[in-house]
Design a protein around this motif. Structure first.
Motif, short mmCIF file in Angstrom:
data_model
loop_
_atom_site.label_atom_id
_atom_site.label_comp_id
_atom_site.label_asym_id
_atom_site.label_seq_id
_atom_site.Cartn_x
_atom_site.Cartn_y
_atom_site.Cartn_z
N GLY A 22 0.82 -1.22 0.00
CA GLY A 22 0.00 0.00 0.00
C GLY A 22 0.84 1.26 0.00
O GLY A 22 1.91 1.31 -0.59
N GLU A 23 0.35 2.28 0.73
CA GLU A 23 0.99 3.60 0.68
C GLU A 23 2.42 3.60 1.17
O GLU A 23 3.27 4.31 0.62
CB GLU A 23 0.18 4.59 1.52
CG GLU A 23 -0.74 5.44 0.67
CD GLU A 23 -1.50 6.44 1.49
OE1 GLU A 23 -0.89 7.06 2.36
OE2 GLU A 23 -2.71 6.55 1.25
N ALA A 24 2.70 2.80 2.21
CA ALA A 24 4.06 2.80 2.76
C ALA A 24 5.08 2.37 1.70
O ALA A 24 6.26 2.73 1.78
CB ALA A 24 4.14 1.85 3.96
N GLY A 25 4.61 1.62 0.71
CA GLY A 25 5.54 1.13 -0.30
C GLY A 25 5.23 1.67 -1.68
O GLY A 25 5.49 0.99 -2.68
N GLU A 26 4.68 2.87 -1.75
CA GLU A 26 4.26 3.36 -3.06
C GLU A 26 5.42 3.35 -4.07
O GLU A 26 5.28 2.91 -5.20
CB GLU A 26 3.67 4.77 -2.93
CG GLU A 26 2.99 5.20 -4.22
CD GLU A 26 2.70 6.68 -4.26
OE1 GLU A 26 2.84 7.34 -3.22
OE2 GLU A 26 2.34 7.15 -5.36
N HIS A 27 6.58 3.85 -3.65
CA HIS A 27 7.73 3.87 -4.55
C HIS A 27 8.76 2.82 -4.18
O HIS A 27 9.03 1.90 -4.94
CB HIS A 27 8.38 5.26 -4.56
CG HIS A 27 7.53 6.28 -5.25
ND1 HIS A 27 7.39 7.55 -4.82
CD2 HIS A 27 6.76 6.17 -6.34
CE1 HIS A 27 6.57 8.21 -5.62
NE2 HIS A 27 6.17 7.38 -6.55
N TRP A 28 9.35 2.98 -3.01
CA TRP A 28 10.37 2.02 -2.57
C TRP A 28 9.64 0.96 -1.77
O TRP A 28 9.22 1.21 -0.64
CB TRP A 28 11.42 2.72 -1.71
CG TRP A 28 12.05 3.90 -2.39
CD1 TRP A 28 11.75 5.21 -2.19
CD2 TRP A 28 13.08 3.87 -3.38
NE1 TRP A 28 12.52 6.00 -3.00
CE2 TRP A 28 13.35 5.21 -3.74
CE3 TRP A 28 13.80 2.86 -4.01
CZ2 TRP A 28 14.31 5.56 -4.70
CZ3 TRP A 28 14.76 3.20 -4.95
CH2 TRP A 28 15.00 4.54 -5.29
N HIS A 29 9.45 -0.22 -2.34
CA HIS A 29 8.58 -1.18 -1.68
C HIS A 29 9.24 -2.49 -1.29
O HIS A 29 8.79 -3.16 -0.39
CB HIS A 29 7.37 -1.50 -2.57
CG HIS A 29 7.76 -1.78 -3.99
ND1 HIS A 29 8.17 -3.01 -4.38
CD2 HIS A 29 7.81 -0.98 -5.08
CE1 HIS A 29 8.46 -2.95 -5.68
NE2 HIS A 29 8.26 -1.74 -6.12
N PHE B 246 14.78 -1.70 -5.84
CA PHE B 246 14.66 -1.43 -7.28
C PHE B 246 13.77 -0.21 -7.52
O PHE B 246 12.84 0.05 -6.76
CB PHE B 246 14.01 -2.63 -7.99
CG PHE B 246 14.75 -3.92 -7.79
CD1 PHE B 246 16.07 -4.03 -8.14
CD2 PHE B 246 14.11 -5.03 -7.27
CE1 PHE B 246 16.76 -5.23 -7.98
CE2 PHE B 246 14.78 -6.23 -7.09
CZ PHE B 246 16.11 -6.33 -7.45
N ALA B 247 14.06 0.48 -8.60
CA ALA B 247 13.17 1.56 -9.06
C ALA B 247 12.92 1.26 -10.53
O ALA B 247 13.86 1.28 -11.34
CB ALA B 247 13.84 2.92 -8.90
N ALA B 248 11.68 0.94 -10.87
CA ALA B 248 11.42 0.44 -12.22
C ALA B 248 10.21 1.14 -12.82
O ALA B 248 9.44 1.81 -12.11
CB ALA B 248 11.18 -1.06 -12.17
N GLY B 249 10.04 0.98 -14.14
CA GLY B 249 8.91 1.60 -14.83
C GLY B 249 9.04 3.13 -14.78
O GLY B 249 10.15 3.67 -14.72
#
Ligand SMILES: Cc1cc2nc3c(=O)[nH]c(=O)nc-3n(C[C@H](O)[C@H](O)[C@H](O)COP(=O)(O)OP(=O)(O)OC[C@H]3O[C@@H](n4cnc5c(N)ncnc54)[C@H](O)[C@@H]3O)c2cc1C
Length: 451
Positions: A298-305, A322-325
């Motif tokens: 959910g929100e806690a992991g919107e980007h870095w999850h 990872f940072a993807a898409g």
């Protein structure tokens, strides 16, 4: 002017595999590589005294894998690490809910069951999807049918989005409904404690590889090919083009005459995703001793999850995220310090002040890399699995293509690159190349050279 039997463009896994097989069969081969190193998207940084894999890390499933057989035959050590494909269970993980609270065993079991249910419905929706449907379309239909409460649906929706980003480097709305069909993992996954690029380096050792030779033009006729690199012309009976899809669709290599629709069509239809890595080392471990992954929903992991424990490789507490898409593309524009600070603030939502100041970090920017223009190919909406294999050619009998994007069974992987290089060599030689012989020749040559 020297003339070759075959020119191979690109010294990654596919190109080196083809070149080695052709040389073993007696051909005169030159490999033209734009970078100052071999390995392409298999790239290990050993500057810190231990390996850090900035490109590929995993074999995603070792069962019935010719790549795994090769790794075994070459005696390359591996570490079992079976969460490289965004699984929800199967190995110990630390899961955190949308508010950043640690999930207990019951909440974790419920989460795994929710994803299992949604995945079953998703498969049905993919089976009954129409041409032009995106992965987002089928996901939404599956979630609508799940009957789960809205807040749990939100978490699964986010999870599916992140899964597509990690597996394909793409936005879920850009991926075809069939874009993860080839994603089945058979058997354990493994990583490489000596660095994954040992594999292409050993395959390529002793080949005529010309580094820092960037190809700009490939001309073909019934007599063969002329390849231009660094102001020099290379002549051969044929060429194998193994540059990434991101380079083929950037138009930085001119093909004369232009490529036929059978090949240019797939190039324009398939997508090239972005998938970046951020490694962070800490003075002390603050996560569970046995946890493979820390994951925020959910929100806690919107980007870095998702945070993967790769400490076993360096011996220092190290997490890989990872940072993807679309997020991966945006991230690339920022400075390292900003990226690491942002990632750490997300991690502190989960583990608070236990997250120490990092000792070191590594950040990749594959989307800006001028020799790949992205990380790996994906099935963009409207393309088909057939497009991958059609991309292999050959064109006019003299121009072959290889590389992960040309292999429909498991594109975007090292296994695909290896298989496509093998296929190109067999097509050119017009006979089978046994993989056991291929591996045996590499080790025999290494033994001779060691004497
Ligand atoms: C961050 C990241 C993580 C990944 N993780 C995994 C993983 O865990 N497991 C997995 O199986 N796969 C993974 N992959 C995918 C895997 O790395 C690739 O599928 C595979 O290495 C591709 O091999 P290739 O030979 O097709 O292409 P490449 O390795 O890209 O080789 C092509 C070569 O062509 C060269 N080239 C480009 N343009 C020119 C030019 N104009 N002239 C001359 N040379 C040129 C390039 O420099 C390169 O060396 C990952 C990729 C990335 C980026």
């Amino acid at each position: 002017m020297s003339t070759f039997d075959t020119i191979v463009i690109g010294a990654g896994m596919s190109g080196l595999t083809s070149a080695r097989m052709l040389v073993d069969a007696g051909q005169k081969v030159v490999v033209l590589e734009g970078r100052d190193r071999v390995g392409g998207r298999m790239h290990t940084d050993r500057g810190a005294g231990y390996p850090v894999d900035l490109g590929a890390s995993w074999i995603h499933g070792i069962e019935d894998s010719p790549l795994w057989d090769l790794v075994q035959a070459l005696g390359i050590p591996t570490i079992e690490y079976t969460v490289g494909s965004f699984q929800v269970g199967g190995r110990p993980m630390e899961n955190f809910d949308g508010d950043g609270r640690r999930m207990d065993a019951a909440a974790t079991a419920e989460w795994i069951a929710d994803v299992d249910l949604a995945d079953r419905l998703l498969l049905e929706e993919i089976d009954s999807s129409s041409p032009g449907d995106t992965y987002l379309d089928v996901t939404e239909r599956a979630l609508d049918r799940s009957g789960l409460p809205p807040e749990r649906i939100d978490e699964i929706r986010e999870f599916f989005r992140h899964r597509v980003e990690e597996q394909c480097g793409a936005w879920i709305g850009d991926l075809d409904a069939h874009g993860l069909d080839e994603d089945a993992i058979e058997g354990d996954e493994v990583i490489f404690p000596r660095g994954y690029d040992e594999l292409p380096r050993r395959i390529g050792a002793g080949l005529d590889v010309r580094l820092e030779h960037t190809v700009t033009r490939v001309s073909r006729s019934s007599d063969g090919v002329v390849v231009h690199a660094n102001g020099t012309e290379f002549h051969a009976d044929r060429a194998i083009v193994t540059v990434p899809l991101g380079i083929l669709n950037s138009g930085t290599i001119t093909f004369e005459p232009a490529l036929p629709d059978a090949v240019s069509g797939p190039i324009s239809r398939l997508g090239m995703g972005v998938f970046n890595k951020v490694f962070v080392q800490f003075p002390e471990r603050f996560w569970d001793e046995e946890a493979y992954v820390i994951r925020a929903l959910g929100e806690a992991g919107e980007h870095w999850h998702s945070w993967y424990d790769v400490s076993a490789v360096s011996g220092v507490p190290t997490l890989l995220t990872f940072a993807a898409g679309p997020f991966g593309r945006r991230m690339q524009q920022r400075a390292d310090a900003e990226i690491v600070a942002d990632a750490l603030s997300a991690l502190r939502l989960l583990h608070g002040e236990a997250v120490g100041e990092p000792l070191a970090h590594w950040v990749t920017r594959w989307g800006d890399d001028r020799f790949s223009n992205g990380s790996y190919s994906y099935l963009a909406t409207g393309s088909s699995h057939h497009d991958h294999d059609a991309l292999a050619g050959p064109v006019d009998g003299v121009l072959h293509f290889a590389g992960e994007a040309t292999w429909g069974d498991e594109p975007a992987t090292v296994g695909a690159a290896f298989a496509s290089g093998h296929r190109a060599a067999e097509r050119i030689l017009d006979h089978a190349v046994e993989l056991a012989d291929f591996a045996a020749r590499i080790t025999a040559r290494e033994r001779t050279e060691a004497r």
